[in-house]
Design an enzyme around this catalytic site. Structure first.
Site, mmCIF file in Angstrom:
data_model
loop_
_atom_site.group_PDB
_atom_site.id
_atom_site.type_symbol
_atom_site.label_atom_id
_atom_site.label_comp_id
_atom_site.label_asym_id
_atom_site.label_seq_id
_atom_site.Cartn_x
_atom_site.Cartn_y
_atom_site.Cartn_z
ATOM 1 C CD GLU A 81 -2.863 1.284 2.301
ATOM 2 O OE1 GLU A 81 -2.792 0.509 3.259
ATOM 3 O OE2 GLU A 81 -3.791 2.095 2.140
ATOM 4 C CG ASP A 104 -7.633 -3.061 5.888
ATOM 5 O OD1 ASP A 104 -7.624 -2.187 5.009
ATOM 6 O OD2 ASP A 104 -8.667 -3.630 6.265
ATOM 7 C CB THR A 106 -4.786 3.738 8.126
ATOM 8 O OG1 THR A 106 -3.983 2.684 7.604
ATOM 9 C CG2 THR A 106 -3.868 4.846 8.631
ATOM 10 C CG ASP A 231 -7.837 -2.499 1.043
ATOM 11 O OD1 ASP A 231 -7.198 -2.302 2.079
ATOM 12 O OD2 ASP A 231 -8.113 -1.595 0.234
HETATM 13 C C1 IPD Z 1 -8.973 1.007 3.798
HETATM 14 C C2 IPD Z 1 -9.941 0.434 4.795
HETATM 15 C C3 IPD Z 1 -11.287 1.090 4.630
HETATM 16 C C4 IPD Z 1 -11.827 0.967 3.211
HETATM 17 C C5 IPD Z 1 -10.799 1.456 2.204
HETATM 18 C C6 IPD Z 1 -9.484 0.717 2.408
HETATM 19 P P1 IPD Z 1 -6.480 1.235 4.697
HETATM 20 O O1 IPD Z 1 -7.694 0.459 3.929
HETATM 21 O O2 IPD Z 1 -10.059 -0.952 4.644
HETATM 22 O O3 IPD Z 1 -12.203 0.522 5.499
HETATM 23 O O4 IPD Z 1 -12.980 1.739 3.075
HETATM 24 O O5 IPD Z 1 -11.286 1.230 0.897
HETATM 25 O O6 IPD Z 1 -8.547 1.120 1.434
HETATM 26 O O7 IPD Z 1 -6.240 2.515 3.964
HETATM 27 O O8 IPD Z 1 -6.937 1.464 6.099
HETATM 28 O O9 IPD Z 1 -5.366 0.257 4.577
#
Ligand code: IPD
Length: 288
Positions: A81, A104, A106, A231
């Site tokens: 990421e 995941d 954040t 994700d």
């Molecule tokens: C996010 C989280 C969030 C979702 C986003 C993801 P991250 O990942 O899972 O719930 O809505 O689409 O990208 O940025 O916390 O690794």
């Protein structure tokens, strides 16, 4: 039950066992760092939107996971990421490839909301081989290896057999965008499922953990527009190995790079959810 470095119920062996064991050890190690940092002050920055957050712990954990794996498996490739946010291309080639989300959830992490996880997926020949997700605050280690089942702390996972939306608990995530057009579609999709009389629609703030809850049979379906391959990769193996379906929102096969997904315990449920949704176009991970 405490996680162990071995899945007691999973049979030993398999061509990627050494990689799987390394992923488990690193997920547990990363989880300790995330759990400790959860209650501490954080330096928070934004990425693609005001709701797309990153902290120094995301970077620290991603660097740790990649550097340790590179030492052990120098020829392997990585999609991760924060490397992607820094401009690295997300291309899934036939080479063994690690797909990493260091934290995941954040946004949850920033707010000390304890629904956060580290997610490590692994693909070879563009096929997902295993996934390891560690919900560090709950000490729940979710694992799935292709053809060998899915487990949480050594207990086998099984999806729900529900086929009727009017009896379903559905999970989704908002995604990073907050512009009026995207929000209208997001809310309208939720409204469509509520009109179809779903028992409930839940948003917990972590795509990977929502997908693990689906794999555990605690929810019947999941959909999202705006999530990324990191994700989805590890969780996809876990859901499939728990007997579930992961597909594109068009109803076709999953495309890991398409930034959209429907998953469910049954194909009937996944198809019904896909048919109810309007598309929100987030582009593709491999074209950014
Ligand atoms: C996010 C989280 C969030 C979702 C986003 C993801 P991250 O990942 O899972 O719930 O809505 O689409 O990208 O940025 O916390 O690794």
């Amino acid at each position: 039950m405490k996680p162990s470095s071995e899945d007691e119920a999973a049979p030993a062996g398999g061509p990627w066992e050494e990689c799987f064991e390394a992923a488990v050890q690193l997920a547990l190690r990363a989880g300790q760092i995330i759990k400790k940092a959860l209650s501490e002050e954080k330096r928070v920055s934004t990425k693609t939107s005001a709701a797309d957050l990153v902290t120094e712990t995301d970077h620290l954990v991603e660097d740790l996971i990649i550097s340790e794996l590179q030492k052990k498996f120098p020829s392997h490739r990585f999609i991760a990421e924060e490397s992607a946010a820094a401009g690295a291309k997300c291309v899934l080639t036939p080479s063994p490839t690690w797909i990493v989300d260091p934290i995941d959830g954040t946004c949850n992490f920033v707010h000390r909301f304890p629904t956060v996880a580290v997610s490590i997926g692994f693909a070879v020949d563009q096929e997902l081989e295993f996934g390891v997700i560690y919900h560090c605050t709950e000490e729940r280690l979710y694992t799935g290896q292709r053809g060998r089942g899915a487990f949480c702390n050594g207990q086998r996972l099984q999806v729900s057999g529900e086929t009727d939306i009017s009896k379903a608990l559905v999970l989704t995530e908002i995604g990073p965008r907050r512009d009026p057009a995207t929000l209208k579609l997001f809310l309208s999709n939720m409204e469509r499922l509520l009109h179809a009389k779903a028992h409930g629609v839940r948003v917990i703030g972590s795509s990977t953990l929502a997908l693990c809850l689906l794999a555990s049979g605690a929810a019947d379906a999941y959909y999202q527009f705006g999530l990324h391959c990191w994700d989805l990769a590890a969780a996809t193996v876990i859901i499939r190995e728990a007997g579930g379906i992961v597909m594109d929102t068009s109803g076709g096969p999953l495309d890991l790079m398409s930034c959209r997904v429907v998953a469910a315990g049954t194909r009937e449920m996944a198809t019904l959810i896909a048919q109810a949704l309007q598309t929100i176009n987030y582009g593709r991970d491999d074209e950014k």
